[in-house]
Structure formats: structure tokens, C-alpha cells
Design a protein around this motif. Sequence first.
Motif, PDB file in Angstrom:
ATOM      1  N   LYS A 116     -22.577  19.168  19.722  1.00  0.00           N
ATOM      2  CA  LYS A 116     -21.144  19.485  19.574  1.00  0.00           C
ATOM      3  C   LYS A 116     -20.515  18.918  18.301  1.00  0.00           C
ATOM      4  O   LYS A 116     -19.659  19.579  17.697  1.00  0.00           O
ATOM      5  N   PRO A 117     -20.890  17.702  17.832  1.00  0.00           N
ATOM      6  CA  PRO A 117     -20.289  17.197  16.589  1.00  0.00           C
ATOM      7  C   PRO A 117     -20.522  18.104  15.382  1.00  0.00           C
ATOM      8  O   PRO A 117     -19.759  18.048  14.418  1.00  0.00           O
ATOM      9  N   ILE A 118     -21.568  18.943  15.430  1.00  0.00           N
ATOM     10  CA  ILE A 118     -21.886  19.800  14.285  1.00  0.00           C
ATOM     11  C   ILE A 118     -20.775  20.815  14.030  1.00  0.00           C
ATOM     12  O   ILE A 118     -20.191  20.833  12.936  1.00  0.00           O
ATOM     13  N   PRO A 119     -20.427  21.702  15.013  1.00  0.00           N
ATOM     14  CA  PRO A 119     -19.338  22.653  14.748  1.00  0.00           C
ATOM     15  C   PRO A 119     -17.985  21.978  14.573  1.00  0.00           C
ATOM     16  O   PRO A 119     -17.150  22.462  13.820  1.00  0.00           O
ATOM     17  N   VAL A 120     -17.785  20.851  15.273  1.00  0.00           N
ATOM     18  CA  VAL A 120     -16.510  20.131  15.126  1.00  0.00           C
ATOM     19  C   VAL A 120     -16.336  19.670  13.686  1.00  0.00           C
ATOM     20  O   VAL A 120     -15.267  19.833  13.086  1.00  0.00           O
ATOM     21  N   MET A 121     -17.398  19.114  13.097  1.00  0.00           N
ATOM     22  CA  MET A 121     -17.321  18.650  11.715  1.00  0.00           C
ATOM     23  C   MET A 121     -17.189  19.822  10.744  1.00  0.00           C
ATOM     24  O   MET A 121     -16.350  19.790   9.828  1.00  0.00           O
ATOM     25  N   LEU A 122     -18.012  20.866  10.930  1.00  0.00           N
ATOM     26  CA  LEU A 122     -17.967  22.019  10.024  1.00  0.00           C
ATOM     27  C   LEU A 122     -16.595  22.674  10.023  1.00  0.00           C
ATOM     28  O   LEU A 122     -16.046  22.981   8.959  1.00  0.00           O
ATOM     29  N   LEU A 123     -16.040  22.878  11.215  1.00  0.00           N
ATOM     30  CA  LEU A 123     -14.719  23.512  11.303  1.00  0.00           C
ATOM     31  C   LEU A 123     -13.637  22.577  10.787  1.00  0.00           C
ATOM     32  O   LEU A 123     -12.622  23.028  10.250  1.00  0.00           O
ATOM     33  N   GLY A 124     -13.845  21.264  10.947  1.00  0.00           N
ATOM     34  CA  GLY A 124     -12.889  20.307  10.397  1.00  0.00           C
ATOM     35  C   GLY A 124     -12.853  20.376   8.877  1.00  0.00           C
ATOM     36  O   GLY A 124     -11.792  20.302   8.254  1.00  0.00           O
ATOM     37  N   VAL A 125     -14.036  20.545   8.261  1.00  0.00           N
ATOM     38  CA  VAL A 125     -14.124  20.657   6.795  1.00  0.00           C
ATOM     39  C   VAL A 125     -13.579  21.995   6.311  1.00  0.00           C
ATOM     40  O   VAL A 125     -12.799  22.073   5.356  1.00  0.00           O
ATOM     41  N   LEU A 126     -13.986  23.095   6.983  1.00  0.00           N
ATOM     42  CA  LEU A 126     -13.631  24.436   6.526  1.00  0.00           C
ATOM     43  C   LEU A 126     -12.186  24.823   6.842  1.00  0.00           C
ATOM     44  O   LEU A 126     -11.498  25.395   6.003  1.00  0.00           O
ATOM     45  N   LEU A 127     -11.737  24.494   8.068  1.00  0.00           N
ATOM     46  CA  LEU A 127     -10.399  24.910   8.489  1.00  0.00           C
ATOM     47  C   LEU A 127      -9.374  23.797   8.348  1.00  0.00           C
ATOM     48  O   LEU A 127      -8.227  24.056   7.985  1.00  0.00           O
ATOM     49  N   GLY A 128      -9.791  22.563   8.669  1.00  0.00           N
ATOM     50  CA  GLY A 128      -8.837  21.455   8.621  1.00  0.00           C
ATOM     51  C   GLY A 128      -8.797  20.745   7.290  1.00  0.00           C
ATOM     52  O   GLY A 128      -8.018  19.826   7.099  1.00  0.00           O
ATOM     53  N   LYS A 129      -9.670  21.163   6.323  1.00  0.00           N
ATOM     54  CA  LYS A 129      -9.737  20.545   4.998  1.00  0.00           C
ATOM     55  C   LYS A 129      -9.871  19.024   5.093  1.00  0.00           C
ATOM     56  O   LYS A 129      -9.171  18.267   4.435  1.00  0.00           O
ATOM     57  N   LYS A 130     -10.805  18.601   5.972  1.00  0.00           N
ATOM     58  CA  LYS A 130     -11.034  17.178   6.152  1.00  0.00           C
ATOM     59  C   LYS A 130     -12.279  16.741   5.394  1.00  0.00           C
ATOM     60  O   LYS A 130     -13.126  17.562   5.052  1.00  0.00           O
ATOM     61  N   SER A 131     -12.374  15.458   5.125  1.00  0.00           N
ATOM     62  CA  SER A 131     -13.592  14.889   4.560  1.00  0.00           C
ATOM     63  C   SER A 131     -14.022  13.732   5.445  1.00  0.00           C
ATOM     64  O   SER A 131     -13.196  13.118   6.128  1.00  0.00           O
ATOM     65  N   TYR A 132     -15.310  13.468   5.461  1.00  0.00           N
ATOM     66  CA  TYR A 132     -15.858  12.427   6.324  1.00  0.00           C
ATOM     67  C   TYR A 132     -16.720  11.483   5.489  1.00  0.00           C
ATOM     68  O   TYR A 132     -17.269  11.878   4.462  1.00  0.00           O
ATOM     69  N   PRO A 133     -16.867  10.229   5.919  1.00  0.00           N
ATOM     70  CA  PRO A 133     -17.746   9.297   5.196  1.00  0.00           C
ATOM     71  C   PRO A 133     -19.194   9.767   5.252  1.00  0.00           C
ATOM     72  O   PRO A 133     -19.591  10.482   6.175  1.00  0.00           O
TER      73      PRO A 133
END
Length: 321
Positions: A116-133
Amino acid sequence: MSSSNNSTKLLVCAAGIFFCYFYFAMLQEKITRGDYGDDENKEKFTYMFALVFFQCVINYFFAKLLLLTIMKESEDTTKTIYYATSAFTYLLGMVCSNMALQFVSYPTQVVGKAGKPIPVMLLGVLLGKKSYPMRKYFFVFLIVLGVITFMFKDGKTSTKQSEQMGFGELLLILSLIMDGLTSAVQERMRAEHKSKSGYMMLNMNFWSMIFSGIVIALSGELLEFIKFIQRHPTSLWHISTFSMAGALGQFFIFLTVSEFGPLPCSIITTTRKFFTVLASVLLFGNTLLIRQWLGTFVVFSGLFLDAAYGKTQSVKKETVK
């Protein structure tokens, strides 16, 4: 004394999560993969929208009870469209997850859903314009590697078996995508309206109940579901206790997060999933290859590391003007 009370409360929460979701998992496998009836009249339970409808009804009334008693939260201002959208993706995610169990083993479903963390992170980057460490990307890479190791097919299988296994895995992928979309909408709800978990649980289950109710009424599944219950009365007990265990498990998760934060909760739920896989192997005769055990270990190592060290708040990317 206070520290002792906190330790006792954490143990109670952990035991509640373990017990409720262990029972939930065993019943889920029994309902979706087991046989009902005698040897001459065996049949499978195939009414997945009806099963989810039943779950949502129990969850809705449980959330209503919590809001009236324990979780006395401030007025909710979240837009209805957010609740309806997240409920739609939440519903599809649950249906796909339950349907997948008709084609893959329970350990496969648990390990697949652990991604589950995979799509959550991908969608966070693509749609939410987020960055992660970077460590977050490494932990998710471990999860991806473990899932691929677990799912990789070796040896010869029949064409029909390959098609069924492929369809089950496709359902798991769709379920993960729906989970990612649900998380993305929930993040928007928290950012714009500071939506509380009690109202989320109440309204998402309400709209999921409406959507699934419409599906089972128009498709005729409701009538077939009722006939199945009449033919196999024990299934009603299984479905009822399955739904109640899920609702009570959600309560213990909420209590753990609110009292001790998301980190202990993540570690508890990750550990619980691993023991659920182990129990499924021991109790239901699901066998795993050495490669699959290795994949399982890598997946849960990634999840555990992410829970312990990857919870750094993500940040919005700056837009270039």
C-alpha cells in the motif's frame, strides 16, 4: 505510576488489534475461500458487494456510537463530495481485495496489500506534489522488491491456473490503486478541513453503504445473498462476527493513534500482518516456497523500517514562479 498505566493501555490496544484482526483475517479466508454445505452440495461464497455492504453497515453504526459516546469531536465541515469520492474508492478497494481471495491464497493477498505505501507515495508525488526523504524511497523499494520476489512465478502451471492467478494479482493491483486514491483524497480532506477520524469513518462507511446497496439491489445480488444465508445459516454468524471484528479493530487502531501516535500503531499492525500470514499457513494449509518466505521477510522488513524511521513529514514541493 503513569508510565505503568500507559504501558498497560498500550498492551491492551496491541492485544485488541492483534485479536480483532486475527479473527477478522481467519474469517475473511473462511468466507471467501472456504466451502459451505455438505460434501454433495458444496458451494462458495461469491457475493462480495453484499459482504462489503454488511461491513459498511456495521462500521457506520459503530462509528455513530463512538461519536455519541467516546469520540466527541467538533463540528465537521468537510465537503460531501470528498466523502463520496473517498467512499467510492474505499469501496472498490475492499471489493477488489475480497474478490482477489477467490484466485490467490490469503498470504499472497496480505503480502500484496502490504504494498500500500507504493501507490500512496506515487500519488502523493504526482498529485499532491510532495517530496519524501531518501530513506523513505529505500524502504518502499524494499517493499516492492519483496512483493516481486513473493509474486514471481516459477515452475509450470496450467493455462487456466495461470489466468486465475494473473486475475487475482490484477485485482490486488486495482485494490492498491484504490487505496492510494483514498489516501490522496483523505490528505486533501485533512489539509482543507482538518477532518477528524471519527467523522471520516462515519461518512465514508455511509456513502460506501449507499453505493454498495445500490449495486446489490440493481444487480440482484441482494436477493441471491439472502438465499445463500437461508441455505447456510452459519455464514450469517461468520459475516456478522467478521464485520464486528473489523469495526472493533478500527476502534483499537484509532485509540492507539490518538493515545500513542502513529509510530506504535504502524509497528503493531505490521507485526500483526506477519503473524496473520504465519497463522494462515499453519491453520489453512497454505504453503509458501522458500523464495516466498524470503519475499515476505523483505516486505515486512521494509514496512517495519518505514514505520520506525520513515514517518518524517513529507513536504510540499515549491512551485517555480
